[in-house]
Design a protein around this motif. Structure first.
Motif, PDB file in Angstrom:
ATOM      1  N   ASP A 115       8.187  -6.175   0.379  1.00 43.99           N
ATOM      2  CA  ASP A 115       7.695  -6.251  -0.995  1.00 43.99           C
ATOM      3  C   ASP A 115       6.269  -6.767  -0.959  1.00 43.99           C
ATOM      4  O   ASP A 115       6.032  -7.921  -0.635  1.00 43.99           O
ATOM      5  CB  ASP A 115       8.590  -7.184  -1.806  1.00 43.99           C
ATOM      6  N   THR A 116       5.324  -5.913  -1.315  1.00 44.29           N
ATOM      7  CA  THR A 116       3.927  -6.330  -1.222  1.00 44.29           C
ATOM      8  C   THR A 116       3.595  -7.411  -2.231  1.00 44.29           C
ATOM      9  O   THR A 116       2.686  -8.189  -2.012  1.00 44.29           O
ATOM     10  CB  THR A 116       2.969  -5.136  -1.404  1.00 44.29           C
ATOM     11  N   LYS A 158      -2.065  -3.958  -5.591  1.00 46.78           N
ATOM     12  CA  LYS A 158      -0.620  -3.768  -5.358  1.00 46.78           C
ATOM     13  C   LYS A 158      -0.326  -2.309  -5.026  1.00 46.78           C
ATOM     14  O   LYS A 158       0.375  -2.016  -4.055  1.00 46.78           O
ATOM     15  CB  LYS A 158       0.167  -4.190  -6.601  1.00 46.78           C
ATOM     16  N   LYS A 159      -0.884  -1.382  -5.813  1.00 50.63           N
ATOM     17  CA  LYS A 159      -0.653   0.042  -5.547  1.00 50.63           C
ATOM     18  C   LYS A 159      -1.249   0.441  -4.201  1.00 50.63           C
ATOM     19  O   LYS A 159      -0.649   1.206  -3.455  1.00 50.63           O
ATOM     20  CB  LYS A 159      -1.258   0.904  -6.659  1.00 50.63           C
ATOM     21  N   ASP A 163       0.961  -0.875  -1.474  1.00 55.31           N
ATOM     22  CA  ASP A 163       2.183  -0.064  -1.359  1.00 55.31           C
ATOM     23  C   ASP A 163       1.914   1.195  -0.529  1.00 55.31           C
ATOM     24  O   ASP A 163       2.694   1.546   0.351  1.00 55.31           O
ATOM     25  CB  ASP A 163       2.705   0.325  -2.745  1.00 55.31           C
ATOM     26  N   ARG A 164       0.804   1.862  -0.822  1.00 55.35           N
ATOM     27  CA  ARG A 164       0.451   3.071  -0.063  1.00 55.35           C
ATOM     28  C   ARG A 164       0.159   2.736   1.394  1.00 55.35           C
ATOM     29  O   ARG A 164       0.555   3.466   2.300  1.00 55.35           O
ATOM     30  CB  ARG A 164      -0.773   3.749  -0.667  1.00 55.35           C
ATOM     31  N   GLN A 197       1.315   0.234   3.107  1.00 57.95           N
ATOM     32  CA  GLN A 197       2.559  -0.127   3.786  1.00 57.95           C
ATOM     33  C   GLN A 197       3.330   1.130   4.186  1.00 57.95           C
ATOM     34  O   GLN A 197       3.890   1.190   5.291  1.00 57.95           O
ATOM     35  CB  GLN A 197       3.414  -1.016   2.893  1.00 57.95           C
TER      36      GLN A 197
END
Length: 131
Positions: free
Chosen positions: A12-13, A84-85, A88-89, A91
């Motif tokens: 979970d970032t 955050k976005k 997510d990318r 990761q």
């Protein structure tokens, strides 16, 4: 490398970002437009690199920034959403690279470690990997 592994482990970032809030705020303030509360989207590549992100691609930054705001700049709240976005990318990208070098048991042998680190932008010493 420790940050990359921590991101992969955390899953979970948002939880990971909690560890770095002070550093992110400091970087945002460093890159914000003087006499404003915003950072320019065009500065996000450099800002991400300043935060320690490797191989930041302009195209990906532009895509993610466009999802956040139609304007040329972002305030701190928008920047956190952007980060955050982007995280997510990133990761997902790390996981894809890991899967490329991992064996069937999802573990990296020494050659896999070298390949993984090289693809992330590190230059590992083979002697250090074998130890």
């Amino acid at each position: 490398l420790e940050r990359v592994l921590a991101r992969l482990r955390a899953g979970d970032t948002a939880a990971f970002m909690d560890l770095d809030k002070r550093r992110v705020r400091s970087a945002f303030l460093r890159f914000k437009v003087p006499m404003s509360y915003d950072v320019h989207k065009e500065d996000c590549v450099t800002l991400l690199q300043h935060l320690g992100h490797l191989r930041v691609e302009q195209k990906v930054v532009e895509e993610v920034a466009a999802e956040i705001s139609d304007y040329a700049s972002m305030d701190y709240t928008e920047f956190l959403s952007f980060l955050k976005k982007y995280d997510d990318r990133e990761q997902l990208k790390f996981k894809e690279i890991f899967d490329k070098f991992a064996g069937e048991n999802a573990e990296l042998d020494p050659e896999g470690v070298v390949g993984y680190l090289t693809e992330l932008g590190y230059t590992p010493m083979r002697i250090a990997v074998t130890e």
